[in-house]
Design a protein around this motif. Sequence first.
Motif, PDB file in Angstrom:
ATOM      1  N   ASP A  35      76.010 -22.628 -45.305  1.00 30.55           N
ATOM      2  CA  ASP A  35      75.580 -23.148 -46.605  1.00 30.55           C
ATOM      3  C   ASP A  35      75.132 -24.605 -46.545  1.00 30.55           C
ATOM      4  OD1 ASP A  35      76.099 -20.704 -47.761  1.00 30.55           O
ATOM      5  OD2 ASP A  35      78.119 -21.252 -48.395  1.00 30.55           O
ATOM      6  N   THR A  36      75.454 -25.323 -45.464  1.00 24.04           N
ATOM      7  CA  THR A  36      75.014 -26.711 -45.345  1.00 24.04           C
ATOM      8  C   THR A  36      73.763 -26.827 -44.474  1.00 24.04           C
ATOM      9  OG1 THR A  36      76.587 -27.048 -43.537  1.00 24.04           O
ATOM     10  CG2 THR A  36      77.289 -27.732 -45.731  1.00 24.04           C
ATOM     11  N   PHE A  37      73.076 -25.699 -44.262  1.00 24.75           N
ATOM     12  CA  PHE A  37      71.837 -25.691 -43.485  1.00 24.75           C
ATOM     13  C   PHE A  37      70.805 -26.615 -44.126  1.00 24.75           C
ATOM     14  CE2 PHE A  37      67.520 -24.101 -43.078  1.00 24.75           C
ATOM     15  CZ  PHE A  37      67.366 -24.057 -41.705  1.00 24.75           C
ATOM     16  N   GLU A  38      70.190 -27.467 -43.319  1.00 21.83           N
ATOM     17  CA  GLU A  38      69.121 -28.359 -43.774  1.00 21.83           C
ATOM     18  C   GLU A  38      67.952 -28.198 -42.814  1.00 21.83           C
ATOM     19  OE1 GLU A  38      68.908 -30.355 -46.444  1.00 21.83           O
ATOM     20  OE2 GLU A  38      70.900 -29.758 -47.146  1.00 21.83           O
ATOM     21  N   MET A  39      66.830 -27.654 -43.300  1.00 21.30           N
ATOM     22  CA  MET A  39      65.656 -27.447 -42.455  1.00 21.30           C
ATOM     23  C   MET A  39      65.165 -28.778 -41.915  1.00 21.30           C
ATOM     24  SD  MET A  39      63.460 -25.212 -41.235  1.00 21.30           S
ATOM     25  CE  MET A  39      63.201 -23.755 -42.197  1.00 21.30           C
ATOM     26  N   LYS A  40      64.804 -28.787 -40.638  1.00 20.57           N
ATOM     27  CA  LYS A  40      64.240 -29.992 -40.029  1.00 20.57           C
ATOM     28  C   LYS A  40      63.034 -30.421 -40.849  1.00 20.57           C
ATOM     29  CE  LYS A  40      65.868 -29.054 -35.393  1.00 20.57           C
ATOM     30  NZ  LYS A  40      65.495 -28.692 -34.020  1.00 20.57           N
ATOM     31  N   ALA A  41      62.878 -31.703 -41.019  1.00 19.43           N
ATOM     32  CA  ALA A  41      61.873 -32.253 -41.934  1.00 19.43           C
ATOM     33  C   ALA A  41      60.437 -31.885 -41.577  1.00 19.43           C
ATOM     34  CB  ALA A  41      62.022 -33.762 -42.010  1.00 19.43           C
ATOM     35  N   ALA A  42      60.073 -31.915 -40.311  1.00 12.70           N
ATOM     36  CA  ALA A  42      58.681 -31.675 -39.945  1.00 12.70           C
ATOM     37  C   ALA A  42      58.601 -30.751 -38.742  1.00 12.70           C
ATOM     38  CB  ALA A  42      57.989 -32.988 -39.632  1.00 12.70           C
ATOM     39  N   LEU A  43      57.878 -29.679 -38.905  1.00 15.11           N
ATOM     40  CA  LEU A  43      57.645 -28.759 -37.811  1.00 15.11           C
ATOM     41  C   LEU A  43      56.173 -28.820 -37.434  1.00 15.11           C
ATOM     42  CD1 LEU A  43      59.679 -25.761 -39.197  1.00 15.11           C
ATOM     43  CD2 LEU A  43      60.306 -27.210 -37.286  1.00 15.11           C
ATOM     44  N   LYS A  44      55.880 -28.737 -36.154  1.00 15.97           N
ATOM     45  CA  LYS A  44      54.489 -28.739 -35.713  1.00 15.97           C
ATOM     46  C   LYS A  44      53.855 -27.428 -36.142  1.00 15.97           C
ATOM     47  CE  LYS A  44      55.503 -31.769 -31.917  1.00 15.97           C
ATOM     48  NZ  LYS A  44      55.652 -31.942 -30.482  1.00 15.97           N
ATOM     49  N   ASP A  45      52.710 -27.515 -36.784  1.00 17.97           N
ATOM     50  CA  ASP A  45      52.056 -26.321 -37.313  1.00 17.97           C
ATOM     51  C   ASP A  45      50.648 -26.217 -36.728  1.00 17.97           C
ATOM     52  OD1 ASP A  45      51.539 -24.067 -38.751  1.00 17.97           O
ATOM     53  OD2 ASP A  45      51.195 -25.108 -40.639  1.00 17.97           O
ATOM     54  N   ASN A  46      50.556 -25.732 -35.532  1.00 16.62           N
ATOM     55  CA  ASN A  46      49.276 -25.579 -34.859  1.00 16.62           C
ATOM     56  C   ASN A  46      49.086 -24.105 -34.559  1.00 16.62           C
ATOM     57  OD1 ASN A  46      46.922 -25.981 -33.450  1.00 16.62           O
ATOM     58  ND2 ASN A  46      47.952 -26.583 -31.557  1.00 16.62           N
ATOM     59  N   ARG A  47      48.806 -23.325 -35.589  1.00 15.83           N
ATOM     60  CA  ARG A  47      48.735 -21.878 -35.449  1.00 15.83           C
ATOM     61  C   ARG A  47      47.305 -21.425 -35.195  1.00 15.83           C
ATOM     62  NH1 ARG A  47      50.995 -19.546 -40.636  1.00 15.83           N
ATOM     63  NH2 ARG A  47      49.889 -21.303 -41.501  1.00 15.83           N
ATOM     64  N   ASN A  48      47.016 -21.008 -33.986  1.00 22.31           N
ATOM     65  CA  ASN A  48      45.750 -20.379 -33.642  1.00 22.31           C
ATOM     66  C   ASN A  48      45.908 -19.741 -32.272  1.00 22.31           C
ATOM     67  OD1 ASN A  48      44.628 -22.183 -31.471  1.00 22.31           O
ATOM     68  ND2 ASN A  48      44.828 -23.702 -33.101  1.00 22.31           N
ATOM     69  N   CYS A  49      44.870 -19.146 -31.750  1.00 21.53           N
ATOM     70  CA  CYS A  49      44.975 -18.443 -30.469  1.00 21.53           C
ATOM     71  C   CYS A  49      45.489 -19.332 -29.341  1.00 21.53           C
ATOM     72  CB  CYS A  49      43.627 -17.839 -30.081  1.00 21.53           C
ATOM     73  SG  CYS A  49      43.164 -16.413 -31.086  1.00 21.53           S
ATOM     74  N   ASP A  50      45.102 -20.609 -29.342  1.00 25.05           N
ATOM     75  CA  ASP A  50      45.561 -21.522 -28.287  1.00 25.05           C
ATOM     76  C   ASP A  50      47.071 -21.679 -28.264  1.00 25.05           C
ATOM     77  OD1 ASP A  50      43.146 -22.160 -27.097  1.00 25.05           O
ATOM     78  OD2 ASP A  50      42.736 -23.774 -28.527  1.00 25.05           O
ATOM     79  N   SER A  51      47.733 -21.563 -29.420  1.00 23.14           N
ATOM     80  CA  SER A  51      49.183 -21.748 -29.487  1.00 23.14           C
ATOM     81  C   SER A  51      49.937 -20.424 -29.635  1.00 23.14           C
ATOM     82  CB  SER A  51      49.543 -22.676 -30.655  1.00 23.14           C
ATOM     83  OG  SER A  51      49.143 -22.102 -31.880  1.00 23.14           O
ATOM     84  N   CYS A  52      49.231 -19.314 -29.397  1.00 25.39           N
ATOM     85  CA  CYS A  52      49.848 -17.987 -29.526  1.00 25.39           C
ATOM     86  C   CYS A  52      50.363 -17.491 -28.183  1.00 25.39           C
ATOM     87  CB  CYS A  52      48.844 -16.992 -30.085  1.00 25.39           C
ATOM     88  SG  CYS A  52      49.548 -15.339 -30.369  1.00 25.39           S
ATOM     89  N   LEU A  53      51.576 -17.011 -28.182  1.00 26.10           N
ATOM     90  CA  LEU A  53      52.200 -16.475 -26.982  1.00 26.10           C
ATOM     91  C   LEU A  53      51.433 -15.273 -26.431  1.00 26.10           C
ATOM     92  CD1 LEU A  53      54.730 -16.731 -25.160  1.00 26.10           C
ATOM     93  CD2 LEU A  53      55.842 -15.123 -26.687  1.00 26.10           C
ATOM     94  N   ARG A  54      50.745 -14.540 -27.298  1.00 25.45           N
ATOM     95  CA  ARG A  54      50.051 -13.321 -26.894  1.00 25.45           C
ATOM     96  C   ARG A  54      48.609 -13.545 -26.432  1.00 25.45           C
ATOM     97  NH1 ARG A  54      52.619 -11.451 -31.992  1.00 25.45           N
ATOM     98  NH2 ARG A  54      54.461 -10.297 -31.361  1.00 25.45           N
ATOM     99  N   TYR A  55      48.078 -14.758 -26.598  1.00 23.73           N
ATOM    100  CA  TYR A  55      46.677 -15.041 -26.274  1.00 23.73           C
ATOM    101  C   TYR A  55      46.373 -14.728 -24.805  1.00 23.73           C
ATOM    102  CZ  TYR A  55      42.237 -17.601 -26.047  1.00 23.73           C
ATOM    103  OH  TYR A  55      40.913 -17.958 -25.882  1.00 23.73           O
ATOM    104  N   GLU A  56      45.321 -13.954 -24.593  1.00 25.85           N
ATOM    105  CA  GLU A  56      44.856 -13.541 -23.267  1.00 25.85           C
ATOM    106  C   GLU A  56      45.912 -12.755 -22.477  1.00 25.85           C
ATOM    107  OE1 GLU A  56      43.310 -17.181 -21.540  1.00 25.85           O
ATOM    108  OE2 GLU A  56      41.349 -16.755 -22.411  1.00 25.85           O
ATOM    109  N   THR A  57      46.729 -11.987 -23.185  1.00 25.38           N
ATOM    110  CA  THR A  57      47.691 -11.096 -22.535  1.00 25.38           C
ATOM    111  C   THR A  57      47.435  -9.675 -23.032  1.00 25.38           C
ATOM    112  OG1 THR A  57      49.414 -11.195 -24.245  1.00 25.38           O
ATOM    113  CG2 THR A  57      49.441 -12.928 -22.548  1.00 25.38           C
ATOM    114  N   THR A  58      48.105  -8.726 -22.446  1.00 23.52           N
ATOM    115  CA  THR A  58      47.945  -7.335 -22.877  1.00 23.52           C
ATOM    116  C   THR A  58      48.558  -7.096 -24.256  1.00 23.52           C
ATOM    117  OG1 THR A  58      49.972  -6.727 -21.706  1.00 23.52           O
ATOM    118  CG2 THR A  58      47.901  -6.440 -20.522  1.00 23.52           C
TER     119      THR A  58
END
Length: 82
Positions: A35-58
């Motif tokens: 109940d005392t969970f506090e989300m970290k203030a800033a998360l890096k948000d670079n969502r695209n194919c370059d930052s995708c774990l599945r990019y260029e994989t099967t």
Amino acid sequence: MSIRLASNCNNCENLSSNGVCKVHGVKVNDSYTCDTFEMKAALKDNRNCDSCLRYETTDCANPQKAAPGMLCSHWAPQSANA
């Protein structure tokens, strides 16, 4: 299925670098939340194919269309660092 950050200790600002909760004083992991969970203030948000774990994989859902800068509903983060 959407990808969301979980309200767990890994995303809480009360987690110290050695994995101990600063509020409760106990060692925790990503299975814990409280109940005392506090989300970290800033998360890096670079969502695209370059930052995708599945990019260029099967596992890529759109291998014929995937390209740097593109985003699809199957995006999976390479990492979730704050």
